[in-house]
Design an enzyme around this catalytic site. Sequence first.
Site, mmCIF file in Angstrom:
data_model
loop_
_atom_site.group_PDB
_atom_site.id
_atom_site.type_symbol
_atom_site.label_atom_id
_atom_site.label_comp_id
_atom_site.label_asym_id
_atom_site.label_seq_id
_atom_site.Cartn_x
_atom_site.Cartn_y
_atom_site.Cartn_z
ATOM 1 C CG ASP A 518 24.620 78.595 81.568
ATOM 2 O OD1 ASP A 518 25.665 78.166 82.085
ATOM 3 O OD2 ASP A 518 23.539 77.983 81.588
ATOM 4 C CG ASP A 705 19.344 77.449 80.964
ATOM 5 O OD1 ASP A 705 20.513 77.574 81.359
ATOM 6 O OD2 ASP A 705 18.754 76.356 80.896
ATOM 7 C CG ASP A 709 22.686 80.670 84.652
ATOM 8 O OD1 ASP A 709 23.871 80.520 84.990
ATOM 9 O OD2 ASP A 709 22.117 79.970 83.807
#
Length: 817
Positions: A518, A705, A709
């Site tokens: 990410d 994080d 996600d």
Amino acid sequence: MTVMHVPEQLSCFHCGLPVPPGSDYTAVIDGKRQPMCCPGCQAVAQTIVDGGLDNFYRHRDQSNVTPLAASAAEAATAELTLYDSKSVQDGFVRFVADDHAEATLVIEGITCAACVWLLEHHLSNHAGVQQFSVNLSNHRARLVWNPQACKLSTLFAEIGRIGYQAHPFHPNTEEVLLEQEKKRAIRRLGIAGLGMMQVMMMAIALYAGALQDMEERFVEFIRWSSLVITTPVVLYAAQPFFIAAVRDIRSRHLSMDVPVSIAIGGAYLASIWATLTNSGEVYYDSVTMFTFFLLIGRYVEMQARHRTGRAGNALMDLLPTSAMLLSADGHEKLIPATELKMGDRVLVRPGHTIPADGVIVDGRSAINESALTGEYLPVTKSVDDAVVGGTINVEHPIQVCITEVGANTRISAIVGLLDRAHAEKPMTARVADRVARYFVMAVLLTSVTVATGWYLVSPEDAFWVTLSVLVVTCPCALSLATPTALTAATGTLRQQGLLITRGHVLEGLASATHVIFDKTGTLTEGNLSIRKMVPIRSTTSLTPYNIAAALEQSSEHPIARAFHPHFTRAADDVKVEVSAGVEGSVQGERYRIGKPEYAAALSGQPLPQQPDQNLQWLLLADTQGAVAWFALDDQIRRDARTTVATLKHLGLQVGMLTGDDSSSAQRVADELGIDAVKQGVSPDEKLAFISQLQEQGASVVMVGDGINDIPVLAGARTSIAMGSATDLAKTSADAVLIASELERLAIALLVARKTRMVIRENLSWALLYNLVALPLAALGFIAPYMAAVGMSASSLIVVGNAMRLSRPPRIRRKSQE
């Protein structure tokens, strides 16, 4: 004349019978202690409450409270019938269409992969069930069925008929069930451990006495003492094995609990016979040892499962417990958020959480949607814009018309994605499910064959030889081969800053082909900072930094926080323009900071040209014109570039998957040398992208994080959360980088590859031991105590080999460059 007061006869709250005088049986229902006539009614009522079925007492007709209701079977039937009520189903059922409904359940009684196989095959073959999948890690089941073809109560009854118990998934109820299960497991583990230690001490004295001709009376005393201590271990601590074995035999489906129960029960009964007749050998030490170590394995598995289960619960906790309901005449009323209905209008003040999905009908404000998108900048919403439950109103009061509640909200959908991702089993898990059934059958057939052969040849030795075979085939070394290596490697990585929360992480890292990151909060720091300041002209004795900080000081907007370190004095008469900027007076001069068009409008001067089109610029201006440009950006982590280079050196493909659709996403990728970039994607699209990669044969490691996600972290074969991630992301991930240092990933990959090699060595040794020991035991060359010693020695070799993983590998400097 004195009138005596006769106390009113109390009736049992559960069955309606009179409560006998002096009875003190009660149960707490809906927060109120209710009288019960007997311990039977108390137990049934407590079961109803513990199962989250309090609605049984709320919805039942009081005229039906008769003594006949005391029957536990009828009470259970009445409870299940409640699940057919629309009002009850609203809390946990999502209706996609008239012939398609989905529900998440929690199943009690699951012990191994064989239980999952039995449940899935039994329910999937039932008329009206379109899909039924059970997640072994958290014991949740995803049910998809046709409400027109079969009732939900019928499916609950089918689950109960094969020996399991189903509950609707509710975070609070599941927390209670998990805590009760944990307490029971600790009690059983404690009794087994204490019993094992005492019996082992006596066994050592017995073995030593056999070498030195101990007097018979002492031998008999030690045997009887061992019997007394072993009995609670078998009858209480080992009880789950026997219950599961009986259930599996009744359902005609074998699991590992069957041979385990035969071995424990057989050795215990044989030892009792030897104690009563004062002949043969006793195996109380083996019985307690088997029970203790098996319970340890179950307890470790249970802890990991509970951690997984709490991930979805915490996600649902994003929704507030209360909401401010607006009546038709504008009056405000605080109500529980669970009582909201579609069409209700609620008031959401600044700083409060939106209680359910809806549409803004009055007001304009910035909404913090980081819980869904992972991006830190609030999004401006006005009338007719949709808002999502669990997001936070930042600036101004708004009125929201509720459009979705309960299982149909966006947060519930993300929880559904999480459960679905967990339910999709990898190939190794599916193979293990199939192998488990055949292995148990092979063990039992081998034992029966040996028992029959020896009974024909030497009946007096048949039992002991068969017991030796069961002990030898008890796959202790085989079972320890993988978990001991994983435990050693996990401890090493914990010292290196990587906390592993699930056992399959090292296997996934060892075979990884792709590492997907990410962006926000993972490759970058996740906080806006001032990257560059370009002065246009000087104004007062204060610097542009000081002026901007004075204007932004009273705001908690992420942009404002970037200026807080430069604060020296406060501005006067501050005015905030939603989604535009801030205006105020500093040392008697009016200033504006924010979007270039908004700031330049204060002076009416033409808008100056931006220094760089690839950055996000704010303009500071006064009544005379532009003062300075500020470029804000999220800083790349200092070790991100080195980590990406190291991963490429180790032969992995590196990609980036982000919800950010701005130009900064591509800039970060270019600076780090990442070629595969997919930006502007939603949580659903992230999960779909990872699933597609894995369907093509890739073994993906996902690093993220944010709450957004969570589904993709669950869907990836291996997932890692940053140490600075949200608690929800950490609990959903398979591992956590405690110190948020990306370079630890390279160490983890090397440890994982070494672990895979050690596991293969351990499995080879364990298989070799079983191949050699089984024929010898079947031929009568190995007594049960010799089998136990050989099993222990084999286990020690496996553990010793795994300890080689305690040394962390070193990464050559060359690989980091």
